[in-house]
Design a protein around this motif. Structure first.
Motif, PDB file in Angstrom:
ATOM      1  N   SER A   1     174.101 -24.568   6.484  1.00  0.00           N
ATOM      2  CA  SER A   1     172.677 -24.883   6.626  1.00  0.00           C
ATOM      3  C   SER A   1     172.528 -26.089   7.547  1.00  0.00           C
ATOM      4  CB  SER A   1     172.059 -25.191   5.265  1.00  0.00           C
ATOM      5  OG  SER A   1     172.265 -24.132   4.349  1.00  0.00           O
TER       6      SER A   1
ATOM      7  N   ASN B   1     170.095 -28.746   8.957  1.00  0.00           N
ATOM      8  CA  ASN B   1     168.804 -29.355   8.628  1.00  0.00           C
ATOM      9  C   ASN B   1     168.312 -30.214   9.792  1.00  0.00           C
ATOM     10  OD1 ASN B   1     169.235 -28.190   6.166  1.00  0.00           O
ATOM     11  ND2 ASN B   1     169.388 -30.097   5.007  1.00  0.00           N
TER      12      ASN B   1
ATOM     13  N   GLY C   1     165.078 -30.695   3.137  1.00  0.00           N
ATOM     14  CA  GLY C   1     166.103 -29.871   3.766  1.00  0.00           C
ATOM     15  C   GLY C   1     167.219 -29.513   2.811  1.00  0.00           C
TER      16      GLY C   1
ATOM     17  N   SER D   1     168.286 -25.642   1.260  1.00  0.00           N
ATOM     18  CA  SER D   1     169.521 -25.124   1.851  1.00  0.00           C
ATOM     19  C   SER D   1     170.232 -24.201   0.867  1.00  0.00           C
ATOM     20  CB  SER D   1     170.459 -26.270   2.235  1.00  0.00           C
ATOM     21  OG  SER D   1     169.911 -27.053   3.277  1.00  0.00           O
TER      22      SER D   1
END
Length: 332
Positions: A5, A7, A79, A83
């Motif tokens: 992920s 961010n 974020g 995730s």
């Protein structure tokens, strides 16, 4: 290939966000989700992002919106909360990454089974186009293991405190309930400190994976009173940690405080030298933090330089100001 992920915070980044997104698109590692958090940006960043999304339907992109501007700490937390990857990578919207950044960080993370992998960061100065190594990795080994040793090496400054250009194990973040503290502009300092309290294994990739773009609006160039009030808040968190930890870590936190207080006063003088009363006020406030004891001065645990710097940081305020000004202007 575990999911990563990435961010990215979005706020006043219309001049840089496309370059940032293109660097993610060009990754050799493809199992990615891109999480963009709009912190109520007033410029055209969202239009640029939406156009990028429409032109790249094959990319896994989430665009999340805050109803009001909440600050970078809250953006980072949003974020993290959204995730779903095994790993989280933080990338600021005015920066960009090398094409093999994620591939190399994941490879090392999987090989070493780490909580965090740190990449090397190069700073590109927009004023002269020069590349500078402002946040170098100083670790002598490829990986460190054991929290006590890792915390000691963190205090020694073996890796940069910046939150970006690190590959974090998401489960490790969640297990240790790590969060950015809302309201802080200098959030990386405290985040890195809290992480260091919990890391059991960390690895270092001494190859440039991240380009930190220095420009006129960069925080590093624009410190104000708000930033230095934040520094006082960070010291309060250091004090809290000092009060709650063991004697060995208390000594390490004293070392951290010497460096942090000195850096704070130097940055404040550089940014706000016309406001001498405020500098003196903060010098006096910082003296309330833990300092070296008399027995510490007879101990080999602290260097002669640390003992001297601690002394300069804890003088009567007027004398401390005069000596600081003399020493600073001689040095710079």
């Amino acid at each position: 290939m575990p999911l990563v992920s990435i961010n990215i915070p979005v706020y006043k980044c219309e001049n840089y966000i496309l370059r940032c997104l293109e660097s993610v698109k060009n990754q050799t590692y493809k199992n990615l989700e891109i999480i963009l958090v709009n912190d109520a940006t007033p410029d055209n960043s969202i239009e640029i992002i939406e156009k990028f999304i429409s032109e790249n339907p094959d990319l896994n992109i989430q665009l999340l919106h805050h109803e009001k501007n909440s600050g970078l700490s809250v953006v980072r937390n949003t974020g993290i909360d959204n995730s779903s990857g095994k790993y989280i990578y933080m990338l600021d919207s005015d920066d960009y990454i090398s094409n093999d950044c994620i591939e190399k960080l994941v490879e090392l993370a999987e090989k070493e089974n780490t909580d965090i992998v740190v990449g090397e960061t190069i700073c590109l100065d927009s004023t002269d186009g020069q590349e500078k190594l402002l946040f170098p990795i100083r670790a002598e080994e490829k990986a460190y293991e054991g929290n006590d040793f890792i915390f000691e090496r963190f205090i020694a400054g073996d890796w940069p405190i910046i939150a970006p250009n690190k590959l974090y194990n998401r489960e490790w973040i969640l297990k240790n309930e790590l969060k950015f503290i809302p309201g802080l502009y200098s959030q990386d300092e405290l985040w890195a400190f809290h992480c260091a309290f919990k890391i059991n294994k960390i690895a270092f990739l001494k190859e440039v994976t991240y380009i930190y773009y220095l420009h006129g609006a960069s925080t590093i160039y624009n410190k104000t009173k708000v930033n230095f009030e934040n520094h006082q808040t960070i010291v309060e968190w250091f004090i809290k940690a000092y009060q709650e930890t063991n004697s060995k870590r208390k000594q390490l936190i004293k070392k951290k405080l010497i460096g942090f207080k000195e850096t704070t006063l130097q940055m404040q003088w550089k940014s706000m030298r016309d406001d001498v009363p405020y500098w003196k006020q903060n010098y006096a406030r910082l003296k309330k933090a833990p300092k070296l004891s008399l027995s510490d001065y007879f101990s080999s645990e602290f260097t002669t330089d640390q003992k001297k710097r601690n002394l300069f940081l804890n003088l009567p305020t007027e004398l401390g100001f005069r000596l600081f000004k003399w020493r600073y202007e001689r040095k710079f």
